[in-house]
Design an enzyme around this catalytic site. Sequence first.
Site, PDB file in Angstrom:
ATOM      1  N   ARG A  41       0.176  -8.950   1.281  1.00 18.87           N
ATOM      2  CA  ARG A  41       0.702  -7.590   1.370  1.00 18.87           C
ATOM      3  C   ARG A  41       0.872  -7.254   2.840  1.00 18.87           C
ATOM      4  O   ARG A  41      -0.086  -7.310   3.609  1.00 18.87           O
ATOM      5  CB  ARG A  41      -0.281  -6.622   0.701  1.00 18.87           C
ATOM      6  N   SER A 110       1.191  -3.669 -11.368  1.00 19.98           N
ATOM      7  CA  SER A 110       0.066  -2.748 -11.291  1.00 19.98           C
ATOM      8  C   SER A 110       0.155  -1.707 -12.395  1.00 19.98           C
ATOM      9  O   SER A 110       1.240  -1.212 -12.715  1.00 19.98           O
ATOM     10  CB  SER A 110       0.047  -2.034  -9.936  1.00 19.98           C
ATOM     11  N   LYS A 139      -5.422   1.457   0.095  1.00 19.18           N
ATOM     12  CA  LYS A 139      -4.093   1.804  -0.403  1.00 19.18           C
ATOM     13  C   LYS A 139      -4.036   3.321  -0.515  1.00 19.18           C
ATOM     14  O   LYS A 139      -4.527   3.912  -1.477  1.00 19.18           O
ATOM     15  CB  LYS A 139      -3.851   1.148  -1.765  1.00 19.18           C
TER      16      LYS A 139
END
Length: 213
Positions: A41, A110, A139
């Site tokens: 990521r 997700s 996040k």
Amino acid sequence: MSRPFDLSLYLVTDEDLAGPRGVVETVRAAIEGGVTLVQHRCKHGTTRDFVATASELMEILRPRGIPLIINDRVDVALAVDADGVHVGQDDMRVAKVRELIGPDRILGLSAALMEELTPDELGPIDYLGVGPVFATTTKPDADDAIGFDHLGRIKAAAGLPVVAIGGLKPEHVEPTLAAGADGLAVVSAIMAAEDPAKAARDFADRIARYRSQ
């Protein structure tokens, strides 16, 4: 058929948490501790930076048979021949992602809510990333914490492999697996650890012990 994968200890990279050591060296250490899958990521930097780091990760992961999943960016995944892509609820629709990456790459999605488990969303994917189990700071736009009971309900309803994410530490291995998850996705507990290999091994050993019972 998608490439084989093992969700047991799923590492999500974070360049901020890796610090001066860097993402590649942190991952290199963590896989020695037992990480079974890596999602890259990239929150900062250019597309060129994203591709360059992903390429380095491929060089160390593929010889070991550990899949590399790219977060969000189908173009980066294709550019480096990564093993798959993981998307969120606000990203490209999974049907379009599957069309672009083909049938043999791994596709993850997700989810935090039962209403997100529709046939259209579940049909093209190989696994769900479910959470956050606990509140997380890695996040900023993460949903509210869902806890182990809700994790178990999503696993039961989805009929797919599930990896739990969100604030998980080694002591959470047993309740996470007991809730039905197929593995734990970990960010800060490994990426920010002074010794990523040891941190990963702490998770891997507890996973192995739980499954041997």
